[in-house]
Design an enzyme around this catalytic site. Structure first.
Site, PDB file in Angstrom:
ATOM      1  N   GLY A 231       1.227   5.315  -7.525  1.00 65.47           N
ATOM      2  CA  GLY A 231       0.428   4.297  -8.209  1.00 65.47           C
ATOM      3  C   GLY A 231       0.961   3.961  -9.590  1.00 65.47           C
TER       4      GLY A 231
ATOM      5  N   THR B 265       0.505  -0.561  -5.420  1.00 70.73           N
ATOM      6  CA  THR B 265      -0.293   0.640  -5.174  1.00 70.73           C
ATOM      7  C   THR B 265      -1.184   0.888  -6.378  1.00 70.73           C
ATOM      8  OG1 THR B 265       1.495   1.574  -3.836  1.00 70.73           O
ATOM      9  CG2 THR B 265      -0.155   3.116  -4.673  1.00 70.73           C
TER      10      THR B 265
ATOM     11  N   THR C 278       0.844  -1.186   0.000  1.00 69.90           N
ATOM     12  CA  THR C 278       0.000   0.000   0.000  1.00 69.90           C
ATOM     13  C   THR C 278       0.877   1.233   0.000  1.00 69.90           C
ATOM     14  OG1 THR C 278      -1.966   0.960   0.990  1.00 69.90           O
ATOM     15  CG2 THR C 278      -0.201   0.411   2.496  1.00 69.90           C
TER      16      THR C 278
ATOM     17  N   CYS D  72       4.623   1.943  -8.349  1.00 66.65           N
ATOM     18  CA  CYS D  72       4.658   0.806  -7.427  1.00 66.65           C
ATOM     19  C   CYS D  72       3.576  -0.202  -7.798  1.00 66.65           C
ATOM     20  CB  CYS D  72       4.451   1.299  -5.995  1.00 66.65           C
ATOM     21  SG  CYS D  72       4.350  -0.039  -4.790  1.00 66.65           S
TER      22      CYS D  72
END
Length: 178
Positions: free
Chosen positions: A162, A168, A7, A165
């Site tokens: 986002g 994410t 996350t 990663c």
């Protein structure tokens, strides 16, 4: 058994405003189990923001304990965080929990680490989780070079994380205190 993880949580404080946001992806190994998890919440009569990263069950356990400490200390964020950290270091069960928290109220932002440390981030910017380094770097650059609001910086930082990663996603939840 493999844990749920992955996350990005990021917080930005500017003046009397703070924003805390996170993505919604929950990953088990190399499988996305859920794309719309809520890892950022308002607690203590909506006066405190909290975001968590790490093992899902561990994070919820820590969140419950942190809320109890906030209640016990009448919403004093620093005191609650320090007391949680003390418990974390002395309780054998807590020491095995693999999670981190970012907490923020109207005046203070703190990171509570998996080692039971309580950190006051430099410059009012912090991030945790698998995409945390990307989000923190983006937030710092935006804060130093733009007039964007904390919410806008958090939104853009999560977008960048986002994109970079794999743990994410672009489902974002952002909470603010102004």
């Amino acid at each position: 058994m493999e844990q749920f993880h992955g996350t990005t949580i990021v917080s930005v404080r500017r003046g009397d405003k703070v924003a805390l946001g996170g993505d919604g992806q929950v990953t088990l190994g190399n499988i996305v189990m859920k794309g719309g998890a809520r890892k950022v919440r308002r607690i203590y009569n909506n006066q405190v923001l909290v975001g968590f990263a790490g093992g899902t069950a561990d994070a919820f356990s820590l969140l419950d304990r942190f809320e109890a400490k906030l209640e016990k200390h009448q919403g004093n964020l620093t005191r609650a965080a320090v007391e949680l950290a003390k418990d974390w270091r002395t309780d054998r069960m807590l020491r095995r929990l693999e999670a981190m928290l970012i907490t923020a109220d109207a005046t203070t932002t703190l990171v509570i680490t998996g080692n039971g440390d309580v950190l006051d981030p430099e410059g009012g910017i912090c991030a945790i989780g698998s995409g945390g380094a990307y989000a923190q770097a983006a937030a710092r650059a935006l804060a130093e070079n733009t007039d964007m609001s904390p919410r806008e910086i958090v939104e853009k930082s999560l977008e960048i994380a986002g994109d970079m990663c794999i743990y994410t996603n672009h489902n974002r939840i952002i909470e603010t205190i102004e």
